[in-house]
Write an enzyme that holds these catalytic residues in place. Structure first.
Site, short mmCIF file in Angstrom:
data_model
loop_
_atom_site.label_atom_id
_atom_site.label_comp_id
_atom_site.label_asym_id
_atom_site.label_seq_id
_atom_site.Cartn_x
_atom_site.Cartn_y
_atom_site.Cartn_z
N ARG A 23 42.49 34.23 46.77
CA ARG A 23 41.17 34.52 47.35
C ARG A 23 41.09 34.11 48.83
O ARG A 23 40.02 33.74 49.32
CB ARG A 23 40.05 33.83 46.56
CG ARG A 23 39.93 34.29 45.11
CD ARG A 23 39.56 35.77 45.04
NE ARG A 23 39.06 36.13 43.73
CZ ARG A 23 37.78 36.17 43.38
NH1 ARG A 23 36.84 35.90 44.25
NH2 ARG A 23 37.43 36.51 42.17
N ARG A 27 34.90 34.46 51.19
CA ARG A 27 33.61 34.02 51.72
C ARG A 27 33.62 32.71 52.50
O ARG A 27 32.62 32.35 53.11
CB ARG A 27 32.60 33.90 50.57
CG ARG A 27 32.20 35.24 50.04
CD ARG A 27 31.44 35.09 48.74
NE ARG A 27 32.33 34.50 47.74
CZ ARG A 27 31.96 34.19 46.49
NH1 ARG A 27 30.73 34.40 46.12
NH2 ARG A 27 32.83 33.69 45.65
N ARG A 36 30.59 41.21 55.56
CA ARG A 36 29.83 41.24 54.31
C ARG A 36 28.34 41.51 54.57
O ARG A 36 27.67 42.13 53.74
CB ARG A 36 30.01 39.88 53.62
CG ARG A 36 29.53 39.82 52.20
CD ARG A 36 29.94 38.47 51.64
NE ARG A 36 29.62 38.35 50.23
CZ ARG A 36 28.61 37.62 49.78
NH1 ARG A 36 27.83 36.97 50.61
NH2 ARG A 36 28.40 37.53 48.47
N ASP A 72 39.65 44.35 44.42
CA ASP A 72 39.20 43.59 43.27
C ASP A 72 39.91 44.09 42.03
O ASP A 72 40.32 45.25 41.97
CB ASP A 72 37.68 43.70 43.08
CG ASP A 72 37.16 42.54 42.24
OD1 ASP A 72 36.92 41.46 42.81
OD2 ASP A 72 37.04 42.68 41.01
N TYR A 149 35.89 41.72 30.95
CA TYR A 149 34.75 42.26 31.71
C TYR A 149 34.23 43.56 31.08
O TYR A 149 33.02 43.79 31.03
CB TYR A 149 35.13 42.48 33.18
CG TYR A 149 35.24 41.18 33.92
CD1 TYR A 149 34.11 40.48 34.33
CD2 TYR A 149 36.48 40.61 34.20
CE1 TYR A 149 34.20 39.27 35.00
CE2 TYR A 149 36.59 39.40 34.86
CZ TYR A 149 35.45 38.74 35.26
OH TYR A 149 35.55 37.53 35.91
O1 CP3 Z 1 42.79 36.97 46.99
C1 CP3 Z 1 42.22 37.66 47.87
O2 CP3 Z 1 41.83 37.20 48.92
C2 CP3 Z 1 42.12 39.15 47.63
C3 CP3 Z 1 40.84 39.56 47.19
C4 CP3 Z 1 40.41 39.39 45.73
C5 CP3 Z 1 39.05 39.56 45.38
N1 CP3 Z 1 38.98 39.52 44.03
C6 CP3 Z 1 37.94 39.77 46.31
C7 CP3 Z 1 36.58 39.39 45.89
C8 CP3 Z 1 41.14 39.17 44.57
C9 CP3 Z 1 42.62 38.88 44.37
C10 CP3 Z 1 40.21 39.26 43.49
C11 CP3 Z 1 40.63 39.17 42.08
C12 CP3 Z 1 39.60 38.96 41.05
N2 CP3 Z 1 38.37 39.55 40.95
C13 CP3 Z 1 39.78 38.15 39.91
C14 CP3 Z 1 41.04 37.38 39.58
C15 CP3 Z 1 41.18 36.15 40.38
C16 CP3 Z 1 40.22 35.05 39.98
O3 CP3 Z 1 39.52 34.57 40.86
O4 CP3 Z 1 40.24 34.70 38.81
C17 CP3 Z 1 38.60 38.22 39.16
C18 CP3 Z 1 38.33 37.49 37.85
C19 CP3 Z 1 37.72 39.12 39.82
C20 CP3 Z 1 36.38 39.58 39.39
C21 CP3 Z 1 35.35 39.15 40.36
N3 CP3 Z 1 35.17 39.71 41.61
C22 CP3 Z 1 34.36 38.15 40.20
C23 CP3 Z 1 34.22 37.27 38.97
C24 CP3 Z 1 33.59 38.14 41.36
C25 CP3 Z 1 32.34 37.36 41.63
C26 CP3 Z 1 32.56 35.91 41.69
C27 CP3 Z 1 33.27 35.50 42.94
O5 CP3 Z 1 34.26 34.77 42.85
O6 CP3 Z 1 32.80 35.85 44.01
C28 CP3 Z 1 34.15 39.09 42.25
C29 CP3 Z 1 33.70 39.40 43.62
C30 CP3 Z 1 34.68 39.21 44.72
N4 CP3 Z 1 35.95 39.68 44.70
C31 CP3 Z 1 34.44 38.57 45.95
C32 CP3 Z 1 35.62 38.69 46.71
C33 CP3 Z 1 35.85 38.22 48.11
C34 CP3 Z 1 33.12 37.90 46.38
C35 CP3 Z 1 31.98 38.83 46.47
C36 CP3 Z 1 31.73 39.39 47.84
O7 CP3 Z 1 32.59 39.33 48.72
O8 CP3 Z 1 30.64 39.95 48.05
#
Ligand code: CP3
Length: 339
Positions: A23, A27, A36, A72, A149
């Site tokens: 990640r 953020r 964003r 994502d 999900y």
């Molecule tokens: O690693 C990176 O920097 C690449 C980007 C990346 C995102 N999601 C961007 C994102 C990666 C590798 C993911 C994978 C992802 N997405 C997972 C597996 C990794 C983990 O953390 O377990 C999962 C379970 C998701 C599903 C998901 N996407 C959730 C549960 C959420 C909301 C909660 C949260 O952590 O923010 C997201 C949204 C998301 N995906 C964001 C980002 C930067 C934040 C929301 C936003 O930017 O508006």
């Protein structure tokens, strides 16, 4: 190119281990928040110019040894025809979750080259921006985590609905897992063809399952994906909470295994058979410690895992409120590491 990351995946000896953070495109970065403010989540994923820009932001600021494509895991269910929304301050929301055999039968295995063409374009644009500086990681969710999900319809502390579905409709659950697997294999192959140097599978909710249920509902599908990909690009499997499966995961053909912070280096080495490259595993909340403490912990971690066959990372994704100087301390401690 800085090839520390690819060398570590091959098990070759390195002067210091490579470092990146799960990640890392996210953020905690002010430049990410600026984008964003202007575009919703899936617009950022679907616009190659934005996705590639967000991908290179952490590399420019901190100089990690690998970039991970901004996207994502939920673009897969989306491409399979399941509506996925990203609600601010809530997370993923799927208004029509899968709850029956008919629901699963209606799911399609899409043509990833058309449905996810925007990802391939984002990869090409990112490679141009990286200009060979560091390798690019592509990723996907493990089928079990995607099922969580699709069935639960949102994040959950227990994924009770997802488990209920698997335990009451096992046939339908396996049909769904297979459709996700087929889509994921085609997707990751297309990503490799578009130019990613490695692929990581995130089984973020694997630890929700007992070892027996993990062997039934997750492992066989991870194995299929790794076997389909391993000759095209090195695969990293990060199965959170799954120390119990490290042995089986080490025998899938994966080049590396992610480890979370609840498993010590010595246990992870022992359980995974001592040969495979490991990646992890600082508790993400430990980045709240003062920079001096972070440096100490990084050095201890490298000594415990060993400099070779090791990729420094967090044990899960970075938290949004981590101070930037603490991220610098983490990355720089690895870069300054000397035996
Ligand atoms: O690693 C990176 O920097 C690449 C980007 C990346 C995102 N999601 C961007 C994102 C990666 C590798 C993911 C994978 C992802 N997405 C997972 C597996 C990794 C983990 O953390 O377990 C999962 C379970 C998701 C599903 C998901 N996407 C959730 C549960 C959420 C909301 C909660 C949260 O952590 O923010 C997201 C949204 C998301 N995906 C964001 C980002 C930067 C934040 C929301 C936003 O930017 O508006």
């Amino acid at each position: 190119m800085n090839d520390l990351f690819l060398k570590a995946l091959k098990g070759e000896s390195v002067s210091r281990p490579p470092v990146w953070m799960m990640r890392q495109a996210g953020r905690y970065l002010p430049e990410f928040m600026a984008i964003r403010d202007n575009y919703d989540f899936f617009t950022r994923c679907q616009t190659p110019e934005l996705a590639s820009e967000i991908t290179v932001q952490p590399i420019r600021r901190f100089g990690m040894d690998a970039a991970i494509l901004f996207s994502d895991i939920l673009v897969i269910p989306q491409a399979m025809g399941i509506e996925v929304q990203m609600k601010p301050d809530f997370g993923p929301y799927l208004p029509n979750p899968i709850r029956s055999t008919t629901d699963v039968e209606n799911i399609k295995v899409p043509d990833v080259n058309t449905e996810l063409d925007y990802v391939m374009k984002a990869i090409e644009m990112t490679l141009e921006k990286l200009d060979g500086e560091v390798p690019l990681i592509g990723f996907a969710g493990a089928p079990w985590t995607i099922l969580c999900y699709c069935v639960q319809g949102q994040g959950s502390k227990s994924f009770d609905q997802a488990k209920t579905f698997c335990f009451t409709h096992p046939k339908a659950a396996h049909m769904l897992l297979q459709k996700i697997t087929d889509t994921t294999i085609a997707y990751l192959k297309a990503k490799v063809k578009a130019g990613v140097h490695s692929a990581q599978l995130f089984d973020s909710w694997g630890g929700m399952l007992s070892p027996v249920d993990y062997a039934e509902f997750s492992l066989p599908y991870i194995r299929q994906i790794v076997q389909a990909l391993q000759h095209e690009a090195p695969v990293i499997v990060f199965a959170k909470g799954c120390w119990f499966a490290l042995k089986e995961l080490s025998q899938t053909g994966a080049s590396a295994l992610g480890v979370d912070w609840t498993c010590s280096a010595i246990n992870a080495r022992y359980l995974s058979g001592g040969q495979i490259t490991l990646q992890g595993n600082l508790d993400p909340a430990r980045l709240f410690s003062p920079p001096e403490k972070i440096r100490d912990m990084v050095n201890t971690m490298i000594r415990e895992f060993g400099k070779d066959r090791y990729i420094v990372n967090l044990g899960h994704g970075i938290l949004p409120t981590i101070p930037l100087e603490n991220v610098s301390a983490f990355i720089n401690a690895v870069k300054e590491y000397r035996e």
